[in-house]
Motif scaffolding. Structure first.
Motif, PDB file in Angstrom:
ATOM      1  N   MET A  12       0.000 -11.088 -23.244  1.00  0.00           N
ATOM      2  CA  MET A  12      -1.223 -11.168 -22.452  1.00  0.00           C
ATOM      3  C   MET A  12      -0.928 -11.653 -21.037  1.00  0.00           C
ATOM      4  SD  MET A  12      -4.284 -10.478 -22.690  1.00  0.00           S
ATOM      5  CE  MET A  12      -5.852 -10.735 -21.959  1.00  0.00           C
ATOM      6  N   ASP A  13      -0.076 -12.656 -20.916  1.00  0.00           N
ATOM      7  CA  ASP A  13       0.294 -13.163 -19.587  1.00  0.00           C
ATOM      8  C   ASP A  13       0.995 -12.079 -18.761  1.00  0.00           C
ATOM      9  OD1 ASP A  13      -0.769 -15.626 -20.208  1.00  0.00           O
ATOM     10  OD2 ASP A  13       1.179 -16.554 -20.654  1.00  0.00           O
ATOM     11  N   THR A  14       1.881 -11.340 -19.399  1.00  0.00           N
ATOM     12  CA  THR A  14       2.594 -10.265 -18.707  1.00  0.00           C
ATOM     13  C   THR A  14       1.615  -9.179 -18.264  1.00  0.00           C
ATOM     14  OG1 THR A  14       4.556 -10.701 -20.040  1.00  0.00           O
ATOM     15  CG2 THR A  14       4.477  -8.593 -18.900  1.00  0.00           C
ATOM     16  N   HIS A  15       0.658  -8.875 -19.117  1.00  0.00           N
ATOM     17  CA  HIS A  15      -0.361  -7.882 -18.787  1.00  0.00           C
ATOM     18  C   HIS A  15      -1.188  -8.333 -17.583  1.00  0.00           C
ATOM     19  CE1 HIS A  15      -3.257  -4.686 -19.515  1.00  0.00           C
ATOM     20  NE2 HIS A  15      -4.216  -5.586 -19.395  1.00  0.00           N
ATOM     21  N   GLU A  16      -1.569  -9.601 -17.555  1.00  0.00           N
ATOM     22  CA  GLU A  16      -2.339 -10.134 -16.434  1.00  0.00           C
ATOM     23  C   GLU A  16      -1.532 -10.112 -15.136  1.00  0.00           C
ATOM     24  OE1 GLU A  16      -3.701 -13.984 -17.617  1.00  0.00           O
ATOM     25  OE2 GLU A  16      -5.132 -13.174 -19.061  1.00  0.00           O
ATOM     26  N   LEU A  17      -0.258 -10.466 -15.213  1.00  0.00           N
ATOM     27  CA  LEU A  17       0.603 -10.415 -14.025  1.00  0.00           C
ATOM     28  C   LEU A  17       0.786  -8.987 -13.526  1.00  0.00           C
ATOM     29  CD1 LEU A  17       3.349 -13.010 -14.974  1.00  0.00           C
ATOM     30  CD2 LEU A  17       1.769 -13.156 -13.051  1.00  0.00           C
ATOM     31  N   LEU A  18       0.930  -8.064 -14.450  1.00  0.00           N
ATOM     32  CA  LEU A  18       1.080  -6.657 -14.087  1.00  0.00           C
ATOM     33  C   LEU A  18      -0.176  -6.148 -13.383  1.00  0.00           C
ATOM     34  CD1 LEU A  18       3.052  -4.309 -14.277  1.00  0.00           C
ATOM     35  CD2 LEU A  18       2.143  -3.803 -16.529  1.00  0.00           C
ATOM     36  N   PHE A  20      -2.322  -8.019 -11.714  1.00  0.00           N
ATOM     37  CA  PHE A  20      -2.397  -8.704 -10.418  1.00  0.00           C
ATOM     38  C   PHE A  20      -1.482  -8.052  -9.389  1.00  0.00           C
ATOM     39  CE2 PHE A  20      -0.689 -12.018  -7.576  1.00  0.00           C
ATOM     40  CZ  PHE A  20      -1.850 -12.338  -6.886  1.00  0.00           C
ATOM     41  N   LYS A  21      -0.234  -7.788  -9.768  1.00  0.00           N
ATOM     42  CA  LYS A  21       0.710  -7.190  -8.823  1.00  0.00           C
ATOM     43  C   LYS A  21       0.303  -5.755  -8.474  1.00  0.00           C
ATOM     44  CE  LYS A  21       3.477  -8.816  -7.058  1.00  0.00           C
ATOM     45  NZ  LYS A  21       3.373  -9.591  -5.794  1.00  0.00           N
ATOM     46  N   THR A  22      -0.290  -5.034  -9.409  1.00  0.00           N
ATOM     47  CA  THR A  22      -0.780  -3.689  -9.121  1.00  0.00           C
ATOM     48  C   THR A  22      -1.916  -3.756  -8.104  1.00  0.00           C
ATOM     49  OG1 THR A  22      -0.154  -2.939 -11.325  1.00  0.00           O
ATOM     50  CG2 THR A  22      -1.750  -1.587 -10.130  1.00  0.00           C
ATOM     51  N   ASN A  23      -2.805  -4.727  -8.272  1.00  0.00           N
ATOM     52  CA  ASN A  23      -3.896  -4.926  -7.331  1.00  0.00           C
ATOM     53  C   ASN A  23      -3.365  -5.280  -5.942  1.00  0.00           C
ATOM     54  OD1 ASN A  23      -6.528  -5.108  -6.435  1.00  0.00           O
ATOM     55  ND2 ASN A  23      -6.775  -7.212  -7.107  1.00  0.00           N
ATOM     56  N   CYS A  24      -2.358  -6.144  -5.881  1.00  0.00           N
ATOM     57  CA  CYS A  24      -1.733  -6.499  -4.597  1.00  0.00           C
ATOM     58  C   CYS A  24      -1.139  -5.267  -3.924  1.00  0.00           C
ATOM     59  CB  CYS A  24      -0.639  -7.541  -4.810  1.00  0.00           C
ATOM     60  SG  CYS A  24      -1.225  -9.165  -5.284  1.00  0.00           S
ATOM     61  N   LEU A  25      -0.479  -4.436  -4.705  1.00  0.00           N
ATOM     62  CA  LEU A  25       0.132  -3.217  -4.174  1.00  0.00           C
ATOM     63  C   LEU A  25      -0.928  -2.289  -3.596  1.00  0.00           C
ATOM     64  CD1 LEU A  25       2.577  -1.274  -3.877  1.00  0.00           C
ATOM     65  CD2 LEU A  25       2.079  -0.507  -6.189  1.00  0.00           C
ATOM     66  N   ILE A  26      -2.005  -2.085  -4.321  1.00  0.00           N
ATOM     67  CA  ILE A  26      -3.073  -1.195  -3.858  1.00  0.00           C
ATOM     68  C   ILE A  26      -3.691  -1.720  -2.571  1.00  0.00           C
ATOM     69  CG2 ILE A  26      -5.400  -0.360  -4.416  1.00  0.00           C
ATOM     70  CD1 ILE A  26      -4.423  -0.211  -7.357  1.00  0.00           C
ATOM     71  N   ARG A  27      -3.968  -3.016  -2.522  1.00  0.00           N
ATOM     72  CA  ARG A  27      -4.577  -3.593  -1.323  1.00  0.00           C
ATOM     73  C   ARG A  27      -3.668  -3.462  -0.100  1.00  0.00           C
ATOM     74  NH1 ARG A  27      -8.344  -8.636  -2.008  1.00  0.00           N
ATOM     75  NH2 ARG A  27      -9.609  -7.919  -3.753  1.00  0.00           N
ATOM     76  N   SER A  28      -2.408  -3.760  -0.277  1.00  0.00           N
ATOM     77  CA  SER A  28      -1.478  -3.664   0.856  1.00  0.00           C
ATOM     78  C   SER A  28      -1.352  -2.235   1.355  1.00  0.00           C
ATOM     79  CB  SER A  28      -0.105  -4.206   0.473  1.00  0.00           C
ATOM     80  OG  SER A  28      -0.156  -5.602   0.319  1.00  0.00           O
ATOM     81  N   LYS A  29      -1.278  -1.273   0.433  1.00  0.00           N
ATOM     82  CA  LYS A  29      -1.166   0.130   0.836  1.00  0.00           C
ATOM     83  C   LYS A  29      -2.427   0.582   1.572  1.00  0.00           C
ATOM     84  CE  LYS A  29       1.685   2.913  -0.092  1.00  0.00           C
ATOM     85  NZ  LYS A  29       2.800   3.393   0.745  1.00  0.00           N
ATOM     86  N   LEU A  30      -3.592   0.172   1.085  1.00  0.00           N
ATOM     87  CA  LEU A  30      -4.836   0.570   1.736  1.00  0.00           C
ATOM     88  C   LEU A  30      -4.997  -0.089   3.104  1.00  0.00           C
ATOM     89  CD1 LEU A  30      -7.356   0.551  -1.254  1.00  0.00           C
ATOM     90  CD2 LEU A  30      -6.492   2.532  -0.015  1.00  0.00           C
ATOM     91  N   MET A  31      -4.626  -1.351   3.207  1.00  0.00           N
ATOM     92  CA  MET A  31      -4.785  -2.072   4.471  1.00  0.00           C
ATOM     93  C   MET A  31      -3.826  -1.569   5.545  1.00  0.00           C
ATOM     94  SD  MET A  31      -7.313  -4.010   4.037  1.00  0.00           S
ATOM     95  CE  MET A  31      -7.293  -5.225   5.312  1.00  0.00           C
ATOM     96  N   GLN A  32      -2.693  -1.017   5.137  1.00  0.00           N
ATOM     97  CA  GLN A  32      -1.754  -0.460   6.112  1.00  0.00           C
ATOM     98  C   GLN A  32      -2.392   0.674   6.900  1.00  0.00           C
ATOM     99  OE1 GLN A  32       1.736   0.756   3.968  1.00  0.00           O
ATOM    100  NE2 GLN A  32       2.761  -1.190   4.320  1.00  0.00           N
ATOM    101  N   LYS A  46       6.552  -4.861   3.595  1.00  0.00           N
ATOM    102  CA  LYS A  46       7.453  -5.727   2.830  1.00  0.00           C
ATOM    103  C   LYS A  46       6.788  -6.163   1.523  1.00  0.00           C
ATOM    104  CE  LYS A  46      10.161  -9.939   3.216  1.00  0.00           C
ATOM    105  NZ  LYS A  46      10.524 -11.084   4.060  1.00  0.00           N
ATOM    106  N   ASP A  47       5.496  -6.467   1.579  1.00  0.00           N
ATOM    107  CA  ASP A  47       4.750  -6.835   0.375  1.00  0.00           C
ATOM    108  C   ASP A  47       4.696  -5.674  -0.607  1.00  0.00           C
ATOM    109  OD1 ASP A  47       3.032  -8.611  -1.219  1.00  0.00           O
ATOM    110  OD2 ASP A  47       1.451  -7.164  -0.716  1.00  0.00           O
ATOM    111  N   VAL A  48       4.547  -4.458  -0.098  1.00  0.00           N
ATOM    112  CA  VAL A  48       4.539  -3.274  -0.960  1.00  0.00           C
ATOM    113  C   VAL A  48       5.880  -3.144  -1.692  1.00  0.00           C
ATOM    114  CG1 VAL A  48       4.556  -0.740  -0.928  1.00  0.00           C
ATOM    115  CG2 VAL A  48       2.777  -1.997   0.303  1.00  0.00           C
ATOM    116  N   ALA A  54       8.497  -6.051  -8.394  1.00  0.00           N
ATOM    117  CA  ALA A  54       7.920  -6.938  -9.413  1.00  0.00           C
ATOM    118  C   ALA A  54       7.281  -6.139 -10.540  1.00  0.00           C
ATOM    119  CB  ALA A  54       6.898  -7.870  -8.776  1.00  0.00           C
ATOM    120  N   ILE A  55       6.588  -5.056 -10.190  1.00  0.00           N
ATOM    121  CA  ILE A  55       5.953  -4.214 -11.214  1.00  0.00           C
ATOM    122  C   ILE A  55       7.003  -3.584 -12.114  1.00  0.00           C
ATOM    123  CG2 ILE A  55       4.692  -2.036 -11.522  1.00  0.00           C
ATOM    124  CD1 ILE A  55       2.963  -2.921  -9.093  1.00  0.00           C
ATOM    125  N   ASN A  56       8.087  -3.109 -11.541  1.00  0.00           N
ATOM    126  CA  ASN A  56       9.156  -2.524 -12.357  1.00  0.00           C
ATOM    127  C   ASN A  56       9.770  -3.555 -13.295  1.00  0.00           C
ATOM    128  OD1 ASN A  56       8.895   0.079 -11.363  1.00  0.00           O
ATOM    129  ND2 ASN A  56      10.259  -0.323  -9.648  1.00  0.00           N
TER     130      ASN A  56
END
Length: 69
Positions: A12-18, A20-32, A46-48, A54-56
């Motif tokens: 469950m913790d790994t799923h939550e982290l995955l 979160f990091k997916t959300n971070c990736l999407i936000r950074s790509k969109l904000m670029q 760099k965050d992307v 991290a996702i891998n």
């Protein structure tokens, strides 16, 4: 006896982290796309890259997850 699998709470913790990091990736790509500052854009790139790494890594852990099947 060594068990090479994640416990249910670790799964469950790994799923939550995955998620979160997916959300971070999407936000950074969109904000670029709407950012005009080159320094900020480079920081988001760099965050992307870090988020993808991290996702891998989390996906490899998630393969060891226990399921109810």
């Amino acid at each position: 006896m060594e068990i090479n699998a994640l416990a249910y709470h670790e799964t469950m913790d790994t799923h939550e982290l995955l998620n979160f990091k997916t959300n971070c990736l999407i936000r950074s790509k969109l904000m670029q796309g709407i950012c005009f500052d080159n320094d900020l854009k480079a920081l988001m790139q760099k965050d992307v890259a870090q988020s993808v790494a991290a996702i891998n890594e989390l996906k490899q852990l998630y393969e060891k997850a226990r399921t109810l099947h």
